[in-house]
Scaffold this active site. Structure first.
Site, short mmCIF file in Angstrom:
data_model
loop_
_atom_site.label_atom_id
_atom_site.label_comp_id
_atom_site.label_asym_id
_atom_site.label_seq_id
_atom_site.Cartn_x
_atom_site.Cartn_y
_atom_site.Cartn_z
N LYS A 196 0.79 -1.39 -0.12
CA LYS A 196 0.01 0.01 -0.01
C LYS A 196 0.89 1.16 -0.09
CE LYS A 196 -3.55 2.31 2.59
NZ LYS A 196 -4.63 2.23 3.87
N LYS A 249 -2.22 -1.40 -3.73
CA LYS A 249 -2.95 -0.30 -3.69
C LYS A 249 -2.14 0.80 -3.79
CE LYS A 249 -6.24 2.07 -0.56
NZ LYS A 249 -6.81 2.14 0.35
#
Length: 326
Positions: A196, A249
């Site tokens: 992320k 992400k």
């Protein structure tokens, strides 16, 4: 042999033929639809920076879940907005929290739908960071672990199907896995936000989830966007600690990371087509600069082509409607 024996255009001559030889195919079953749930009654509040996305009170969820199910989207990802915030995010791990109540309702009205719950503290803390803050104003990695584990356990008790920790604290997958196992939830999978990035593409989400940090930023725990080898180390650690699905992400600016993760680990891989990616397409389409449907499908196909097995996307309903017409 080359031209004229090999004519690549032969297999592009009709839509039917193009579909038959297509290498990457999107399906509604690839999608996970994010939902924002809030306290109160009869609330369906539009998110201004994300056209078509709403905050729902729990009592307004049945209609939304019915629509999602009718589109053959198999899973939702829940984010909660608490009634009150404090320094330790206590609303995150209350058994009567808004995510917990939403989970119970969804599993009651649509048992076959997978309920994935985001595990993090940023929506619930008054400072907006994903963990506890120490006396020096730094996010305390180790002190945060117990609260994340409590949150995950409360979601499991409410009946969720998959736990999705998004906080990016080191070691939290193993800590949560042990907490779940020790309390009889060894069969609940963990979908780790493994790579992320500290991205500027999260802005609209922070409006929707009211989760912007009140000071500083998240660069000390979310990843540097310049790094890919570090992402592979992050993924490897999460797998070692017990992750069942790993996630990258955002998606579109990190297609190379998705590809590298899938090729190296051959693990179930999710990608989050985040709020900024969604909002950009929506805004450009509203200005008449892009064909929204075609760009949406091209973007989602690129994410799957890169290697994603699962795509978390605010476009899930729109894309599913397109797929139903094909």
């Amino acid at each position: 042999m080359g031209f004229p024996i090999q004519r690549m255009r032969r297999l592009r001559s009709s839509e039917t033929l193009r579909r038959m030889v297509r290498e990457t195919t999107l399906r509604s079953s690839d999608f996970i639809y994010p939902l924002f749930v809030i306290y109160g009654q009869d609330k369906k509040i539009p998110v201004n920076s994300m056209p078509g996305v709403f905050q729902f009170s729990v009592d307004r969820l049945p209609e939304e879940i019915k629509e999602i199910d009718s589109l053959k989207i198999p899973a939702v990802l829940l984010f909660g907005l608490p009634e009150h915030k404090d320094s330790v995010g206590s609303s995150a791990y209350q058994d009567n929290g808004v995510v917990q109540e939403a989970t119970r309702l969804i599993k009651k009205i649509c048992p076959e739908m997978l309920v994935i719950t985001d595990v993090c503290l940023c929506e619930y803390t008054d400072h907006g960071h994903c963990g506890l803050i120490d006396q020096k104003g730094v996010v305390d990695n180790d002190a945060t672990m117990g609260l994340l584990a409590q949150e995950a356990l409360s979601h499991a008790r409410a009946g969720c199907d998959i736990i999705a920790p998004s906080d990016m604290m080191d070691g939290r997958i193993g800590y949560i896995r042990k907490e779940l196992d020790d309390n009889g939830y060894k069969d609940i999978p963990i979908m780790a936000y493994a790579a992320k990035y500290a991205s500027s593409f999260y802005g609209p989400f922070r409006d929707a989830a009211d989760s912007a940090p009140q000071f500083g930023d998240r660069k000390s725990y979310q990843m540097d966007g310049a790094n890919i080898r570090e992402a592979l180390r992050e993924v490897a650690l999460d797998i070692e600690e017990g992750a069942d699905i790993v996630m990258v992400k955002p998606a579109l600016p990190y297609l190379d990371v998705i590809k590298a993760v899938k090729e190296k680990f051959a693990y179930p891989t999710a990608a989050y087509n985040v709020s900024g990616e969604y909002a950009m397409i929506k805004a450009a389409a509203a200005c008449g600069w892009l064909d929204e449907e075609r760009v949406m499908m091209e973007a989602l196909t690129s994410i799957k082509r890169a290697g994603a097995d699962l795509i978390i996307t605010y476009f899930a309903k729109d894309a599913a409607r397109v797929l139903q017409k094909l």
